[in-house]
Design a protein around this motif. Structure first.
Motif, short mmCIF file in Angstrom:
data_model
loop_
_atom_site.label_atom_id
_atom_site.label_comp_id
_atom_site.label_asym_id
_atom_site.label_seq_id
_atom_site.Cartn_x
_atom_site.Cartn_y
_atom_site.Cartn_z
N LEU A 236 0.82 -1.21 0.00
CA LEU A 236 0.00 0.00 0.00
C LEU A 236 0.86 1.26 0.00
O LEU A 236 0.56 2.23 -0.71
N ALA A 237 1.93 1.27 0.80
CA ALA A 237 2.81 2.43 0.86
C ALA A 237 3.46 2.69 -0.49
O ALA A 237 3.60 3.84 -0.92
N GLY A 238 3.85 1.61 -1.18
CA GLY A 238 4.46 1.75 -2.49
C GLY A 238 3.48 2.27 -3.53
O GLY A 238 3.80 3.16 -4.32
N VAL A 239 2.26 1.74 -3.54
CA VAL A 239 1.25 2.18 -4.51
C VAL A 239 0.89 3.64 -4.28
O VAL A 239 0.80 4.43 -5.22
N GLU A 240 0.70 4.00 -3.00
CA GLU A 240 0.35 5.38 -2.68
C GLU A 240 1.40 6.35 -3.18
O GLU A 240 1.10 7.36 -3.81
N ARG A 241 2.67 6.04 -2.92
CA ARG A 241 3.73 6.97 -3.31
C ARG A 241 3.95 6.97 -4.82
O ARG A 241 4.24 8.01 -5.42
N LEU A 242 3.81 5.83 -5.45
CA LEU A 242 3.98 5.77 -6.91
C LEU A 242 2.93 6.63 -7.60
O LEU A 242 3.23 7.31 -8.59
N LEU A 243 1.72 6.61 -7.09
CA LEU A 243 0.65 7.42 -7.67
C LEU A 243 0.93 8.90 -7.49
O LEU A 243 0.81 9.69 -8.44
N ILE A 247 2.44 13.48 -10.03
CA ILE A 247 2.12 14.91 -10.04
C ILE A 247 3.01 15.69 -9.08
O ILE A 247 2.67 16.78 -8.65
N ARG A 248 4.16 15.13 -8.73
CA ARG A 248 5.11 15.83 -7.87
C ARG A 248 6.36 16.20 -8.64
O ARG A 248 6.68 15.58 -9.67
N VAL A 249 7.07 17.18 -8.13
CA VAL A 249 8.33 17.61 -8.74
C VAL A 249 9.48 17.02 -7.95
O VAL A 249 9.71 17.39 -6.80
N ASN A 250 10.22 16.11 -8.55
CA ASN A 250 11.38 15.48 -7.93
C ASN A 250 12.44 15.23 -9.00
O ASN A 250 12.10 15.05 -10.18
N PRO A 251 13.72 15.21 -8.62
CA PRO A 251 14.77 14.91 -9.60
C PRO A 251 14.57 13.54 -10.23
O PRO A 251 14.23 12.57 -9.55
N VAL A 252 14.78 13.47 -11.54
CA VAL A 252 14.62 12.22 -12.28
C VAL A 252 16.01 11.65 -12.58
O VAL A 252 16.89 12.36 -13.09
N PHE A 253 16.21 10.37 -12.28
CA PHE A 253 17.49 9.71 -12.50
C PHE A 253 17.39 8.76 -13.70
O PHE A 253 16.31 8.23 -14.00
N ASN A 254 18.51 8.59 -14.35
CA ASN A 254 18.59 7.65 -15.48
C ASN A 254 19.33 6.40 -15.00
O ASN A 254 20.53 6.42 -14.79
N VAL A 255 18.60 5.31 -14.81
CA VAL A 255 19.18 4.06 -14.34
C VAL A 255 18.96 2.99 -15.41
O VAL A 255 17.84 2.54 -15.63
N ALA A 256 20.05 2.62 -16.07
CA ALA A 256 19.99 1.59 -17.11
C ALA A 256 18.96 1.94 -18.17
O ALA A 256 18.22 1.07 -18.67
N GLY A 257 18.90 3.21 -18.51
CA GLY A 257 17.97 3.64 -19.55
C GLY A 257 16.56 3.93 -19.07
O GLY A 257 15.73 4.40 -19.85
N LEU A 258 16.30 3.67 -17.80
CA LEU A 258 14.98 3.94 -17.24
C LEU A 258 15.00 5.27 -16.50
O LEU A 258 15.89 5.52 -15.68
N HIS A 259 14.04 6.11 -16.77
CA HIS A 259 13.97 7.43 -16.13
C HIS A 259 12.93 7.40 -15.03
O HIS A 259 11.74 7.15 -15.28
N ALA A 260 13.37 7.63 -13.81
CA ALA A 260 12.46 7.58 -12.67
C ALA A 260 13.04 8.38 -11.52
O ALA A 260 14.25 8.60 -11.44
N THR A 261 12.18 8.83 -10.62
CA THR A 261 12.64 9.50 -9.42
C THR A 261 13.07 8.46 -8.39
O THR A 261 12.74 7.28 -8.51
N GLN A 262 13.83 8.91 -7.40
CA GLN A 262 14.25 8.00 -6.33
C GLN A 262 13.04 7.36 -5.66
O GLN A 262 13.00 6.16 -5.40
N ALA A 263 12.01 8.18 -5.41
CA ALA A 263 10.82 7.68 -4.74
C ALA A 263 10.09 6.64 -5.59
O ALA A 263 9.55 5.67 -5.07
N GLU A 264 10.05 6.85 -6.90
CA GLU A 264 9.40 5.88 -7.78
C GLU A 264 10.12 4.53 -7.74
O GLU A 264 9.47 3.48 -7.70
N MET A 265 11.44 4.57 -7.76
CA MET A 265 12.20 3.32 -7.73
C MET A 265 11.98 2.56 -6.43
O MET A 265 11.78 1.34 -6.42
#
Length: 293
Positions: A236-243, A247-265
């Protein structure tokens, strides 16, 4: 409107300018910790008195597990605050390089997942040292409720955890404008947000976390294996934060070609771990029943 300090709240309500430099964010975090601790203690007491768990072992003596909650909460909170600050720094290494002391001692900028990870690890050390039983399952609802209350502090203080610019064209007519977009005037960052404003994501997280708490509380008397309820919490904690990250502003990282924020990962990792734990522990009672037959 934001109220970084208690003096701001009093001035807005009464017009009196009193020297009360108490951070509202910290006050809500403290309130969340107190409520979570009380709920955690009550759940441990219920399980202990029902004979479902045994005593804790502290300094060579057996004591009811609820009696060590205060010490446990202090350890977890200290580790959680350290982890929240550390993960925030790792997420903003450019700002840390430019002003390391400012990043360390800033009044805002905490990563909830950093707090969750290091706080959980510190809790596991306490579990092993004090031989605490069924700790994580008993803590799951309390952790979710504490998170919901803490996010109120983010909203009230305007600590920067808001979302991207709000698209007013998508707002349903029945929804109040303040629930869709806010400018967070007088926020703790001193940042000016242009109209119509940004999504008030702390409010959304408080609402979602409250719903997750209600679900966890309803499931706390489950008949599945130890660790099942905490697995549901992770999911539940993961789903809530992923959603909310959409709509949040956070730095996006490039990990092995995947673009995601630290929180998303981290959120995806929690969902995977929680799902695996929930499925495996849900199957255990049936497996035991089949083996007995």
């Amino acid at each position: 409107m934001s109220y970084p300090y208690l003096s701001d709240v009093i001035k807005a309500w009464t017009g009196h300018d009193l020297p009360l430099p108490l951070a509202t964010f910290g006050m809500f975090v403290a309130l969340g910790a107190l409520v979570a601790g009380a709920l955690f203690r009550a759940e441990l007491k219920r399980l202990y008195e029902a004979g479902r768990i045994g005593p804790a072992r502290v300094r060579g003596a057996d004591v009811p597990p609820q009696d060590v909650v205060s010490d446990f909460m202090v350890v977890v909170m200290v580790a959680g605050v350290f982890g929240a600050r550390l993960f925030h720094i790792l997420e903003h290494t450019d700002q840390f390089a430019a002003d390391p002391m400012g990043m360390i001692f800033t009044r805002s900028g905490l990563s909830i997942f950093g707090g969750l990870i290091l706080g959980t690890l510190a809790g596991m050390v306490c579990v092993r040292r004090w031989r605490l039983p069924v700790l994580l399952d008993a803590a799951a609802p309390a952790m979710m409720l504490g998170y919901a209350i803490g996010r109120i502090g983010c909203q009230v203080s305007g600590d920067g955890d808001w979302g991207i610019a709000a698209n007013m064209a998508l707002k349903p007519d029945w929804l109040p404008a303040w629930f869709w977009a806010q400018t967070y005037d007088n926020n703790i960052y001193g940042e000016l947000i242009a109209l119509p404003g940004v999504y008030p994501t702390p409010m959304y997280e408080t609402a979602m976390a409250a719903l997750c708490f209600a679900l966890l509380w309803a499931l706390r008397k489950h008949a599945f294996g130890i660790g099942w309820l905490f697995s549901v919490y992770l999911m539940l904690a993961g789903v809530e934060r992923l959603l909310i990250e959409q709509i949040r502003v956070n730095p996006v990282f490039n990990v092995a070609g995947l673009h995601a924020t630290q929180a998303e990962m981290i959120a995806v990792a929690l969902i995977v771990l929680g799902t695996i734990g929930t499925v495996i522990l849900s199957l255990r009672p049936s497996t035991r029943a089949l083996s007995k037959g």
